[in-house]
Write a protein that holds these residues in place. Structure first.
Motif, PDB file in Angstrom:
ATOM      1  N   PHE A   3     -15.339  -6.187   7.441  1.00  0.00           N
ATOM      2  CA  PHE A   3     -15.839  -7.400   8.071  1.00  0.00           C
ATOM      3  C   PHE A   3     -16.961  -7.027   9.019  1.00  0.00           C
ATOM      4  O   PHE A   3     -16.945  -5.957   9.630  1.00  0.00           O
ATOM      5  N   ILE A   4     -17.920  -7.940   9.175  1.00  0.00           N
ATOM      6  CA  ILE A   4     -18.950  -7.796  10.201  1.00  0.00           C
ATOM      7  C   ILE A   4     -18.869  -9.016  11.109  1.00  0.00           C
ATOM      8  O   ILE A   4     -18.627 -10.131  10.635  1.00  0.00           O
ATOM      9  N   THR A   5     -18.980  -8.770  12.390  1.00  0.00           N
ATOM     10  CA  THR A   5     -19.007  -9.872  13.354  1.00  0.00           C
ATOM     11  C   THR A   5     -20.366  -9.880  14.037  1.00  0.00           C
ATOM     12  O   THR A   5     -20.954  -8.824  14.285  1.00  0.00           O
ATOM     13  N   PHE A   6     -20.875 -11.067  14.310  1.00  0.00           N
ATOM     14  CA  PHE A   6     -22.117 -11.250  15.055  1.00  0.00           C
ATOM     15  C   PHE A   6     -21.801 -12.057  16.297  1.00  0.00           C
ATOM     16  O   PHE A   6     -21.216 -13.135  16.211  1.00  0.00           O
ATOM     17  N   VAL A   7     -22.192 -11.546  17.445  1.00  0.00           N
ATOM     18  CA  VAL A   7     -21.981 -12.242  18.714  1.00  0.00           C
ATOM     19  C   VAL A   7     -23.252 -12.990  19.054  1.00  0.00           C
ATOM     20  O   VAL A   7     -24.321 -12.388  19.178  1.00  0.00           O
ATOM     21  N   TYR A  72     -23.268  -6.788  17.166  1.00  0.00           N
ATOM     22  CA  TYR A  72     -22.486  -6.845  15.934  1.00  0.00           C
ATOM     23  C   TYR A  72     -21.417  -5.766  15.976  1.00  0.00           C
ATOM     24  O   TYR A  72     -21.489  -4.823  16.775  1.00  0.00           O
ATOM     25  N   ALA A  73     -20.445  -5.887  15.114  1.00  0.00           N
ATOM     26  CA  ALA A  73     -19.443  -4.841  14.902  1.00  0.00           C
ATOM     27  C   ALA A  73     -18.992  -4.912  13.452  1.00  0.00           C
ATOM     28  O   ALA A  73     -18.920  -5.993  12.866  1.00  0.00           O
ATOM     29  N   ILE A  74     -18.715  -3.747  12.893  1.00  0.00           N
ATOM     30  CA  ILE A  74     -18.203  -3.658  11.529  1.00  0.00           C
ATOM     31  C   ILE A  74     -16.812  -3.036  11.596  1.00  0.00           C
ATOM     32  O   ILE A  74     -16.632  -1.989  12.217  1.00  0.00           O
ATOM     33  N   TYR A  75     -15.860  -3.711  10.994  1.00  0.00           N
ATOM     34  CA  TYR A  75     -14.459  -3.286  11.012  1.00  0.00           C
ATOM     35  C   TYR A  75     -13.961  -3.043   9.598  1.00  0.00           C
ATOM     36  O   TYR A  75     -14.400  -3.721   8.659  1.00  0.00           O
ATOM     37  N   GLU A  76     -13.004  -2.158   9.466  1.00  0.00           N
ATOM     38  CA  GLU A  76     -12.235  -1.973   8.229  1.00  0.00           C
ATOM     39  C   GLU A  76     -10.800  -2.341   8.575  1.00  0.00           C
ATOM     40  O   GLU A  76     -10.136  -1.634   9.339  1.00  0.00           O
ATOM     41  N   LEU A  77     -10.350  -3.491   8.063  1.00  0.00           N
ATOM     42  CA  LEU A  77      -9.023  -4.020   8.414  1.00  0.00           C
ATOM     43  C   LEU A  77      -8.333  -4.538   7.157  1.00  0.00           C
ATOM     44  O   LEU A  77      -8.991  -4.984   6.223  1.00  0.00           O
ATOM     45  N   PRO A  78      -7.011  -4.536   7.157  1.00  0.00           N
ATOM     46  CA  PRO A  78      -6.294  -4.966   5.954  1.00  0.00           C
ATOM     47  C   PRO A  78      -6.262  -6.479   5.731  1.00  0.00           C
ATOM     48  O   PRO A  78      -6.088  -6.926   4.604  1.00  0.00           O
ATOM     49  N   THR A  79      -6.436  -7.281   6.791  1.00  0.00           N
ATOM     50  CA  THR A  79      -6.310  -8.734   6.616  1.00  0.00           C
ATOM     51  C   THR A  79      -7.351  -9.487   7.434  1.00  0.00           C
ATOM     52  O   THR A  79      -7.881  -8.984   8.424  1.00  0.00           O
ATOM     53  N   GLN A 104     -20.576 -17.643  20.523  1.00  0.00           N
ATOM     54  CA  GLN A 104     -19.630 -17.646  19.427  1.00  0.00           C
ATOM     55  C   GLN A 104     -19.659 -16.292  18.736  1.00  0.00           C
ATOM     56  O   GLN A 104     -20.609 -15.529  18.897  1.00  0.00           O
ATOM     57  N   ILE A 105     -18.625 -16.028  17.993  1.00  0.00           N
ATOM     58  CA  ILE A 105     -18.546 -14.810  17.200  1.00  0.00           C
ATOM     59  C   ILE A 105     -18.368 -15.238  15.745  1.00  0.00           C
ATOM     60  O   ILE A 105     -17.368 -15.860  15.400  1.00  0.00           O
ATOM     61  N   ALA A 106     -19.368 -14.942  14.946  1.00  0.00           N
ATOM     62  CA  ALA A 106     -19.305 -15.254  13.522  1.00  0.00           C
ATOM     63  C   ALA A 106     -18.688 -14.069  12.798  1.00  0.00           C
ATOM     64  O   ALA A 106     -18.992 -12.914  13.108  1.00  0.00           O
ATOM     65  N   ILE A 107     -17.826 -14.349  11.853  1.00  0.00           N
ATOM     66  CA  ILE A 107     -17.141 -13.314  11.077  1.00  0.00           C
ATOM     67  C   ILE A 107     -17.516 -13.485   9.610  1.00  0.00           C
ATOM     68  O   ILE A 107     -17.424 -14.594   9.071  1.00  0.00           O
ATOM     69  N   GLN A 108     -17.922 -12.383   8.989  1.00  0.00           N
ATOM     70  CA  GLN A 108     -18.207 -12.414   7.553  1.00  0.00           C
ATOM     71  C   GLN A 108     -17.575 -11.195   6.898  1.00  0.00           C
ATOM     72  O   GLN A 108     -17.613 -10.099   7.454  1.00  0.00           O
ATOM     73  N   GLN A 109     -16.998 -11.407   5.724  1.00  0.00           N
ATOM     74  CA  GLN A 109     -16.450 -10.287   4.975  1.00  0.00           C
ATOM     75  C   GLN A 109     -17.599  -9.608   4.225  1.00  0.00           C
ATOM     76  O   GLN A 109     -18.481 -10.274   3.681  1.00  0.00           O
ATOM     77  N   LEU A 110     -17.595  -8.273   4.234  1.00  0.00           N
ATOM     78  CA  LEU A 110     -18.600  -7.497   3.522  1.00  0.00           C
ATOM     79  C   LEU A 110     -18.048  -7.081   2.159  1.00  0.00           C
ATOM     80  O   LEU A 110     -16.863  -6.776   2.026  1.00  0.00           O
TER      81      LEU A 110
END
Length: 119
Positions: A3-7, A72-79, A104-110
Protein backbone atom coordinates in the motif's frame (compact mmCIF):
# COMPACT_ATOMS: atom_id res chain seq x y z
CA UNK A 1 -0.10 -6.63 -0.06
CA UNK A 2 1.63 -3.33 -0.73
CA UNK A 3 0.00 0.00 0.00
CA UNK A 4 1.05 3.61 -0.53
CA UNK A 5 -0.34 6.45 1.54
CA UNK A 6 -0.27 10.13 0.58
CA UNK A 7 -0.63 12.78 3.27
CA UNK A 8 -2.40 15.88 2.00
CA UNK A 9 -2.58 19.16 3.88
CA UNK A 10 -5.77 21.03 3.03
CA UNK A 11 -4.81 24.24 4.84
CA UNK A 12 -1.07 24.73 4.18
CA UNK A 13 -1.16 28.51 4.65
CA UNK A 14 -2.79 28.27 8.08
CA UNK A 15 -0.94 25.16 9.27
CA UNK A 16 2.58 26.40 8.63
CA UNK A 17 5.54 24.04 8.99
CA UNK A 18 5.21 20.77 10.90
CA UNK A 19 6.50 21.08 14.47
CA UNK A 20 9.59 19.11 15.57
CA UNK A 21 7.50 17.12 18.08
CA UNK A 22 5.40 15.77 15.20
CA UNK A 23 8.46 14.78 13.22
CA UNK A 24 9.88 12.95 16.27
CA UNK A 25 6.56 11.13 16.77
CA UNK A 26 6.53 10.11 13.09
CA UNK A 27 10.04 8.68 13.42
CA UNK A 28 8.90 6.69 16.48
CA UNK A 29 5.87 5.35 14.60
CA UNK A 30 8.15 4.35 11.72
CA UNK A 31 10.41 2.48 14.13
CA UNK A 32 7.39 0.70 15.54
CA UNK A 33 6.26 -0.25 12.03
CA UNK A 34 9.69 -1.77 11.40
CA UNK A 35 9.93 -3.92 8.29
CA UNK A 36 6.23 -3.39 7.54
CA UNK A 37 7.07 0.15 6.36
CA UNK A 38 9.17 -0.20 3.23
CA UNK A 39 9.74 3.48 2.49
CA UNK A 40 8.63 6.90 3.63
CA UNK A 41 9.49 10.49 2.82
CA UNK A 42 8.41 14.04 2.26
CA UNK A 43 7.44 15.57 -1.04
CA UNK A 44 7.74 19.01 -2.61
CA UNK A 45 6.19 20.43 -5.75
CA UNK A 46 8.49 20.52 -8.77
CA UNK A 47 6.23 20.39 -11.81
CA UNK A 48 3.83 18.30 -13.78
CA UNK A 49 3.31 17.06 -17.30
CA UNK A 50 -0.20 17.34 -18.75
CA UNK A 51 -1.30 15.64 -21.93
CA UNK A 52 -4.15 17.21 -23.88
CA UNK A 53 -3.36 16.58 -27.53
CA UNK A 54 0.19 17.75 -26.70
CA UNK A 55 2.43 17.64 -23.65
CA UNK A 56 2.68 20.73 -21.46
CA UNK A 57 5.11 21.10 -18.54
CA UNK A 58 4.06 23.52 -15.79
CA UNK A 59 5.56 24.80 -12.54
CA UNK A 60 3.86 22.63 -9.99
CA UNK A 61 1.16 20.08 -9.78
CA UNK A 62 -1.01 22.15 -7.46
CA UNK A 63 -0.70 25.68 -8.85
CA UNK A 64 -4.44 26.36 -8.52
CA UNK A 65 -5.11 24.14 -5.53
CA UNK A 66 -5.25 24.83 -1.83
CA UNK A 67 -4.02 21.32 -1.05
CA UNK A 68 -0.44 20.14 -0.72
CA UNK A 69 0.76 16.54 -0.79
CA UNK A 70 3.46 16.60 1.85
CA UNK A 71 4.54 13.00 2.24
CA UNK A 72 4.07 9.35 1.48
CA UNK A 73 4.72 5.93 2.96
CA UNK A 74 4.84 2.48 1.41
CA UNK A 75 3.82 -0.49 3.55
CA UNK A 76 3.82 -4.26 3.11
CA UNK A 77 0.86 -5.55 5.15
CA UNK A 78 -1.35 -8.63 5.03
CA UNK A 79 -4.72 -6.82 5.09
CA UNK A 80 -6.44 -3.58 4.17
CA UNK A 81 -7.58 -3.27 7.78
CA UNK A 82 -3.95 -2.93 8.88
CA UNK A 83 -3.15 -0.07 6.50
CA UNK A 84 -6.24 1.73 7.75
CA UNK A 85 -5.04 1.24 11.34
CA UNK A 86 -1.52 2.55 10.59
CA UNK A 87 -3.00 5.54 8.73
CA UNK A 88 -5.32 6.36 11.62
CA UNK A 89 -2.40 6.22 14.03
CA UNK A 90 -0.42 8.55 11.74
CA UNK A 91 -3.35 10.98 11.56
CA UNK A 92 -3.69 10.90 15.36
CA UNK A 93 -0.08 12.08 15.66
CA UNK A 94 -0.97 15.09 13.53
CA UNK A 95 -3.98 15.87 15.71
CA UNK A 96 -1.92 15.55 18.88
CA UNK A 97 1.22 17.44 17.84
CA UNK A 98 -0.06 19.85 15.15
CA UNK A 99 -3.63 20.84 16.09
CA UNK A 100 -3.92 23.51 13.37
CA UNK A 101 -3.25 20.90 10.64
CA UNK A 102 -6.15 19.81 8.47
CA UNK A 103 -5.77 17.15 5.85
CA UNK A 104 -6.32 13.63 4.75
CA UNK A 105 -4.43 10.43 4.14
CA UNK A 106 -5.19 8.70 0.86
CA UNK A 107 -4.53 4.96 0.70
CA UNK A 108 -3.92 3.06 -2.51
CA UNK A 109 -2.97 -0.57 -3.02
CA UNK A 110 0.10 -1.09 -5.21
CA UNK A 111 0.26 -3.84 -7.81
CA UNK A 112 3.61 -5.11 -9.12
CA UNK A 113 4.06 -5.73 -12.81
CA UNK A 114 6.61 -8.41 -13.60
CA UNK A 115 9.03 -6.60 -15.90
CA UNK A 116 11.71 -9.31 -15.71
CA UNK A 117 10.05 -11.47 -18.39
CA UNK A 118 11.93 -9.78 -21.22
CA UNK A 119 10.86 -9.47 -24.84
Amino acid sequence: MKFITFVTTTNPAEAGAPPPALMQAIVQLGMEAGARMLETGGMSDTGKVSVRKRQVVTDGPYAESKELVGGYAIYELPTEAEIIDWSQRFAALHTQHWPQWEGQIAIQQLHDFNMAGGA
